[in-house]
Enzyme design. Structure first.
Site, PDB file in Angstrom:
ATOM      1  N   ALA A 162      -0.627  -0.598  -9.276  1.00  0.00           N
ATOM      2  CA  ALA A 162      -0.670  -1.518  -9.709  1.00  0.00           C
ATOM      3  C   ALA A 162      -0.209  -2.103 -10.484  1.00  0.00           C
ATOM      4  CB  ALA A 162       0.679  -2.383  -8.441  1.00  0.00           C
ATOM      5  N   THR A 163      -1.868  -1.987 -11.060  1.00  0.00           N
ATOM      6  CA  THR A 163      -2.696  -2.872 -11.769  1.00  0.00           C
ATOM      7  C   THR A 163      -2.325  -2.219 -12.805  1.00  0.00           C
ATOM      8  OG1 THR A 163      -4.136  -4.016 -10.757  1.00  0.00           O
ATOM      9  CG2 THR A 163      -4.731  -3.652 -13.066  1.00  0.00           C
ATOM     10  N   GLN A 171       3.915  -5.551  -3.443  1.00  0.00           N
ATOM     11  CA  GLN A 171       3.875  -5.358  -1.979  1.00  0.00           C
ATOM     12  C   GLN A 171       5.374  -5.468  -1.287  1.00  0.00           C
ATOM     13  OE1 GLN A 171       1.531  -6.675   0.203  1.00  0.00           O
ATOM     14  NE2 GLN A 171       0.070  -6.847  -1.688  1.00  0.00           N
ATOM     15  N   SER A 216       2.486   0.259  -5.856  1.00  0.00           N
ATOM     16  CA  SER A 216       1.440   0.797  -5.205  1.00  0.00           C
ATOM     17  C   SER A 216       1.564   1.843  -4.247  1.00  0.00           C
ATOM     18  CB  SER A 216       1.020  -0.562  -5.121  1.00  0.00           C
ATOM     19  OG  SER A 216      -0.677  -0.106  -4.834  1.00  0.00           O
ATOM     20  N   HIS A 229      -1.748   1.668  -1.891  1.00  0.00           N
ATOM     21  CA  HIS A 229      -2.405   1.686  -0.613  1.00  0.00           C
ATOM     22  C   HIS A 229      -1.539  -0.013   0.069  1.00  0.00           C
ATOM     23  CE1 HIS A 229      -5.506  -1.549  -2.935  1.00  0.00           C
ATOM     24  NE2 HIS A 229      -4.361  -1.278  -3.407  1.00  0.00           N
ATOM     25  N   THR A 276      -4.286  14.311 -15.681  1.00  0.00           N
ATOM     26  CA  THR A 276      -4.116  14.695 -14.907  1.00  0.00           C
ATOM     27  C   THR A 276      -3.559  14.343 -14.048  1.00  0.00           C
ATOM     28  OG1 THR A 276      -5.615  16.974 -15.724  1.00  0.00           O
ATOM     29  CG2 THR A 276      -4.782  17.383 -13.853  1.00  0.00           C
ATOM     30  N   CYS A 330     -14.409 -21.495  -1.627  1.00  0.00           N
ATOM     31  CA  CYS A 330     -15.777 -20.957  -1.287  1.00  0.00           C
ATOM     32  C   CYS A 330     -15.170 -19.469  -0.815  1.00  0.00           C
ATOM     33  CB  CYS A 330     -16.044 -21.561   0.521  1.00  0.00           C
ATOM     34  SG  CYS A 330     -17.006 -22.807   0.070  1.00  0.00           S
TER      35      CYS A 330
END
Lengths: 397, 135
Positions: free
Chosen positions: A67-68, A175, A195, A197, A235, A321
């Site tokens: 997706a990126t 998502q 995406s 995954h 490819t 954090c």
């Protein structure tokens, strides 16, 4: 319980992929022999599977590495193609980093970008969107389901607005695909990022949907042999796209059942936590919300310390954090969460393979440790003593 | 519904928490409060909820200026909690002047805190300073 980060392979997807990892290893672009032909056939089958999940034509699906890359192609590709006449883009403040970063790099090229704010619910104001569209706007990009707080944007309405103003509409649906019903024609979507995954498919593969009627022109990012209609040379990785196709087909079959089951589990998690713990806030609109992504803030307890306590559960936090910088999540900041609550947030992800036992275990541990950490918290102590935390003058360090 | 792999034993990668931090976090020493109205008790409160770090440190001092008891409460990450816990252990039995010599870098070294967590022990030091100033 971190399915927004990634998902395991569905066994049916693995089954579909294996032959192409073992015997059928041909390059799908080899025209001259059977190895190539059978790989090409598999690739085209996968393309049809992806297309039918979103109501598109297979010729409108281009395979990418994820997706990126799809987001990069959509935003930079459209902006650059129309740059002679159109120099403006619109997106939101809660988009995924790859969208925001692509926009930032376009700004360095001389484009102008409007980052729309969101309301407290996490949803954009449609009137603000309409007001932001200029005569030289080429693209509006709004994600379908947010990866941090699970909020669903009004995609069909945005599509309607963009279509009436003749502006292209791109949505990052990583998502959302395979989890909620999507149709690119009903919703008037011109470009969509997918995406692998996130939907129980393999990592390293994704797709971009690019509308043909009316045709959306895109300047290719990757130069080479002209594969994927010249839009994405290289490819095509047959085993990965077979996996993506299978994941889409499985998702289409399981969508309704998954949604019902996940909604019930989500309800169970939220209810059980909230009835045992006071001062817990859910971030994001509870109604326009994908149930599998729950973001909760536990007041007076810091997020990372809670994650440390829940060490046998995989979770993620909007706390500073846990990110490399000391800044809390920009999505939580955009919805106006108080800074201390932003430090106290945890994201719970529920997916196709999440069990009731896992949810119950997580809830039990969460309640136990939040209570323990509140006993250790000076803020909780002060609140119990009736002190209004907002009235205190804190010292910085 | 589908065959699941058994839960794997998670071996902590080097990047994760040091054993000592986990120990102080799971078995914190000296959590609690001393009577803040007592003349022998000094209280220091540093940090801000907006920063994700708030520490309250209390010490009970006898007539000779020796710290006989210490308590802490912390809103913060695991390293912050561990730093506070360790500090209360260290200051007990020292005089106020001796306690002031404890540096945040000592605490960070003892707990093997990575550089990004240094600020957690720093706020501790400030809390100490404030505590000295109160009684």
């Amino acid at each position: 319980m971190d399915v927004q980060a990634t998902t395991p392979l569905d066994p049916r997807v693995l089954d579909a992929m294996l032959p192409y990892l073992i015997n059928y290893y041909g390059n799908p672009h080899s025209r001259t022999h059977a190895y190539g032909w059978e790989s090409e056939a598999a690739m085209e089958r996968a393309r049809q599977q992806v297309a039918s999940l979103i109501g598109a034509d297979p010729r409108e699906i281009i395979f990418t590495s994820g997706a990126t890359e799809s987001n990069n192609i959509a935003i930079k590709g459209v902006a650059r193609f129309y740059r002679s006449r159109k120099k403006h883009l619109i997106t939101t403040q809660t988009e995924h980093k790859c969208v925001l970063d692509s926009c930032r790099s376009l700004e360095a090229e001389g484009f102008q970008v409007t980052y729309l704010p969101v309301q407290k619910s996490g949803i954009i104001d449609l009137k603000e969107l309409e007001a932001a569209i200029q005569p030289d706007t080429s693209l509006v990009s709004v994600m379908t389901v947010n990866n941090e707080i699970g909020v669903k944007q009004p995609i069909a309405e945005i599509g309607q607005i963009c279509s009436s103003r003749k502006v292209y509409f791109h949505t990052d649906a990583a998502q959302a695909v395979g989890k909620i019903p999507l149709n690119v024609n009903d919703m008037k979507i011109d470009l969509m990022s997918i995406s692998g995954h996130k939907i129980y498919g393999p990592k390293g593969v994704g797709a971009i949907y690019i509308r043909r009627r009316p045709r959306v022109r895109v300047e290719a990012l990757q130069s080479g042999g002209g594969q994927e209609r010249g839009m994405r040379s290289g490819t095509v990785p047959t085993p990965l796209v077979v996996g993506l196709g299978a994941a889409c087909e499985v998702a289409q079959q399981e969508m309704e059942y998954d949604h019902k089951r996940i909604s019930k589990l989500a309800e169970r998690l939220i209810q059980n936590i909230m009835k045992s713990l006071p001062d817990v806030v859910m971030n994001g609109d509870p109604e326009h919300h994908y149930p599998g992504c729950i973001n909760l803030s536990f007041a007076y307890v810091e997020g990372e310390s809670l994650l440390m306590a829940l060490k046998d559960v995989a979770l993620s936090s909007g706390s500073a954090c846990t990110s490399a910088s000391l800044e809390p999540s920009y999505v939580l900041r955009a919805i106006g969460t108080d800074e201390d609550l932003a430090h106290s947030s945890i994201r719970f992800g529920i997916g196709r393979f999440t069990t009731e036992e896992e949810v119950d275990y997580t809830v039990e541990k969460c309640i136990q440790h939040v209570k323990r950490l509140r006993e250790m918290s000076p803020l909780w102590e002060m609140v119990q003593d009736g002190i209004d935390l907002k009235s205190i003058k804190w010292t910085q360090h | 519904r589908s065959p699941r792999l058994p839960a794997r034993e998670l071996s902590a990668p080097a990047r994760l928490y040091h054993k000592k931090v986990v120990d102080h976090y799971e078995n914190p020493r000296n959590v609690g409060s001393l009577d803040k109205t007592s003349k022998n008790v000094g209280t220091g409160l540093v940090g801000a909820p907006a920063c994700g770090d708030v520490m309250k440190l209390q010490i009970q001092v006898d007539e000779k200026g020796k710290i006989v008891d210490a308590r802490f409460k912390t809103f913060g990450c695991g390293s912050a909690i561990a730093s506070s816990s360790l500090a209360t252990e260290w200051v007990k039995g020292k005089t106020v002047e001796e306690a002031l010599t404890i540096k945040n870098t000592d605490i960070a070294k003892e707990l093997c805190l990575p550089p990004v967590k240094l600020h957690c022990s720093k706020s501790l030091f400030l809390a100490e300073e404030k505590t000295q100033l109160s009684p």
